[in-house]
Design an enzyme around this catalytic site. Structure first.
Site, PDB file in Angstrom:
ATOM      1  N   TYR A 194       1.308  -0.330   0.076  1.00  0.00           N
ATOM      2  CA  TYR A 194      -0.248   0.067   0.187  1.00  0.00           C
ATOM      3  C   TYR A 194       0.751   1.399   0.263  1.00  0.00           C
ATOM      4  O   TYR A 194       1.854   1.526   0.492  1.00  0.00           O
ATOM      5  CB  TYR A 194      -0.965   0.095   1.344  1.00  0.00           C
ATOM      6  N   ASP A 238       9.403   2.900   0.592  1.00  0.00           N
ATOM      7  CA  ASP A 238       8.040   3.313   0.572  1.00  0.00           C
ATOM      8  C   ASP A 238       8.467   3.647   2.482  1.00  0.00           C
ATOM      9  O   ASP A 238       7.898   2.355   2.804  1.00  0.00           O
ATOM     10  CB  ASP A 238       6.518   3.119   0.450  1.00  0.00           C
ATOM     11  N   LYS A 260       3.665   8.710   8.888  1.00  0.00           N
ATOM     12  CA  LYS A 260       3.283   7.929  10.017  1.00  0.00           C
ATOM     13  C   LYS A 260       4.125   9.219  11.309  1.00  0.00           C
ATOM     14  O   LYS A 260       4.326   9.678  12.155  1.00  0.00           O
ATOM     15  CB  LYS A 260       2.917   6.924   9.765  1.00  0.00           C
TER      16      LYS A 260
HETATM   17  C1  LIG Z   1      -0.110   4.776   5.397  1.00  0.00           C
HETATM   18  C2  LIG Z   1       0.424   4.192   4.340  1.00  0.00           C
HETATM   19  C3  LIG Z   1       0.843   5.362   2.903  1.00  0.00           C
HETATM   20  C4  LIG Z   1      -0.062   6.367   3.626  1.00  0.00           C
HETATM   21  O1  LIG Z   1       0.318   8.001   4.275  1.00  0.00           O
HETATM   22  P1  LIG Z   1      -0.705   9.035   5.010  1.00  0.00           P
HETATM   23  O2  LIG Z   1      -1.153   9.619   5.394  1.00  0.00           O
HETATM   24  O3  LIG Z   1      -2.659   7.866   5.336  1.00  0.00           O
HETATM   25  O4  LIG Z   1      -1.640   9.261   3.718  1.00  0.00           O
HETATM   26  C5  LIG Z   1       2.138   4.680   2.503  1.00  0.00           C
HETATM   27  N1  LIG Z   1       2.635   4.103   2.704  1.00  0.00           N
HETATM   28  C6  LIG Z   1       2.969   3.644   3.859  1.00  0.00           C
HETATM   29  C7  LIG Z   1       3.921   2.298   3.365  1.00  0.00           C
HETATM   30  C8  LIG Z   1       1.384   3.576   4.373  1.00  0.00           C
HETATM   31  O5  LIG Z   1       2.058   2.099   5.166  1.00  0.00           O
END
Ligand SMILES: *Cc1c(COP(=O)(O)O)cnc(C)c1O
Length: 430
Positions: free
Chosen positions: A143, A238, A266
């Site tokens: 994701y 990511d 996060k």
């Molecule tokens: C949560 C998440 C995102 C998106 O971040 P948001 O602040 O919710 O837009 C992108 N990449 C990863 C791996 C995530 O867990």
């Protein structure tokens, strides 16, 4: 009078589609009505009926010091008193970025955003600009936020609500995004050898957090870097979930590779909305005003997030809680595994550092396909059994449990006792 969870959620449903402002929060996969929360403190959250939960959801990843940590509360209060958004570069942005850079040396240049989604979106844009190519390689079940290009085959968020195709995302957008199986170096190598000259970037969760916790196998990670380099494509990590989750810094330092670009989010905001992306200077300097790639944000680098983030880094640097977080996660993982075995349930725990995931399937879980095979009915009974006993995990078989600094050993043992009860129930229905 509107006192119960049920009543509050009904009001929410008249306002927000599904009663939520982000679909993962709905109980679509597990059934029932979500409790409605009023506050968090340390390792606990409280619903509107006053029920307390030991929180392993950690708000889906941003929390590591728990709720309302005094150092963060005080940083945010001071920031609020001095202006929450100033519309120009602040000293706090500079200080916070310097601290991130010294923890994550690959960030030669960086920019703050207000969400992880924007960080990924911007990293993709600048990678495409740098290479002059369009295609992005990603991996099934990973994701990367909810920007159009990364919504194909996107793991937790979309899988939990049963979506394989997201309506509204143009097919043309997804044509340029190839989704390959995670932990499958052969497929990646074949694809890159055949058509790698079209690939702008390989985008990966270096340790997956969105179809459970799934570490990369060494050959898979090596193949990503080798084949991207060979094809002239960039590698984007990511690290929205992973940075500062497993160590002071990004997980890239534990894995031993340096990506071209890294996306953050996060945890780094100390619980305030944030995102960031950064990496190679020659790539980042394509951004306006230095270069032709536009990227922006009214609230990007706002003082609340910068100062909460600075306070967070202070605490993490001083306390270095990672060993303790891992020890608690090991105890939980081993206790859950042993209990599930006593009741002869199909059950696999994947763990990396202080994070783990629970899969009702005979292991191993190394790919998205493995995670999908896990039993939905057992998971939802497990989830509700824990919830009734005051233990909060994500309402999805694809999401992780996170240990947090304020979790006590008593919390850990109470969790295992609750789980033992729930497994006994599951054994009766399995
Ligand atoms: C949560 C998440 C995102 C998106 O971040 P948001 O602040 O919710 O837009 C992108 N990449 C990863 C791996 C995530 O867990």
């Amino acid at each position: 009078m509107c006192a119960t969870n049920e009543e509050w959620f009904t009001r929410a449903e008249r306002l927000f589609p599904g009663g939520v402002n982000s679909p993962a929060r709905a109980y679509a996969a597990v059934g029932g009505t979500p409790p409605v929360f009023v506050r968090g403190e340390g390792a606990y959250v409280y619903d509107v009926e006053g029920k307390r939960y030991i929180d392993y959801l950690a708000a889906y990843g941003p929390l590591i010091l728990g709720h309302a940590h005094p150092a963060i509360v005080s940083a945010i209060s001071r920031a609020a008193a001095e202006g929450t958004v100033l519309g120009t570069t602040t000293t706090y942005e500079v200080e916070f970025a310097e601290r991130l850079q010294s923890a994550i040396p690959s960030l030669e240049r960086l920019r703050f955003t207000t969400s992880g989604t924007e960080g990924v979106m911007s990293a993709i844009r600048v990678a495409r600009a740098f290479t002059g190519r369009t295609t992005i390689v990603k991996f099934s079940g990973c994701y990367h936020g909810h920007a159009d290009p990364v919504l194909g085959d996107a793991g937790s968020g979309t899988a939990t609500v049963g979506l394989s195709h997201v309506a509204g995302v143009p097919a043309e957008t997804l044509r340029d995004v190839w989704s390959l199986p995670y932990n499958d170096p052969e497929t990646l190598r074949t694809t890159m050898r055949k058509r790698g000259e079209r690939v702008a970037a390989v985008l990966v969760e270096p340790v997956v957090g969105n179809f459970g916790i799934v570490p990369p196998e060494p050959e898979f990670l090596r193949t990503i870097h080798e084949e991207a380099a060979r094809a002239g494509a960039l590698v984007i990590y990511d690290e929205v979930i992973t940075a500062f989750r497993f160590a002071y810094g990004a997980v890239q330092s534990l894995l031993g590779y340096t990506p071209d670009l890294t996306v953050l989010g996060k945890i780094i905001g100390g619980g305030v909305p944030i995102g960031a992306f950064g990496g190679r200077r020659d790539v980042l300097e394509l951004l306006a005003p230095l270069g032709p790639t536009f990227q922006a944000g009214t609230f990007a680098g706002n003082p609340l997030a910068m100062r909460a983030g600075l306070a967070l880094l202070d605490v993490l640097a001083k306390e270095n809680p990672y060993g303790e977080l891992e020890r608690k996660a090991i105890r939980l993982a081993e206790g859950l595994t042993a209990a599930a075995r006593r009741y002869r349930l199909p059950f696999t725990v994947n763990r990396f550092g202080g994070a783990f995931s629970t899969h009702f399937v005979d292991g191993p879980v190394r790919t998205y396909a493995d995670a999908r095979r896990a039993d939905d009915r057992l998971f939802s009974r497990f989830f509700h059994g824990l919830r009734e006993r005051g233990i909060l995990i994500a309402p999805s078989k694809y999401e992780a449990w996170f240990t947090m600094v304020p979790h006590t050993w008593d919390d850990v043992e109470a969790t295992l006792r609750a789980a033992e009860d729930v497994f006994a129930e599951l054994a009766r229905i399995a």
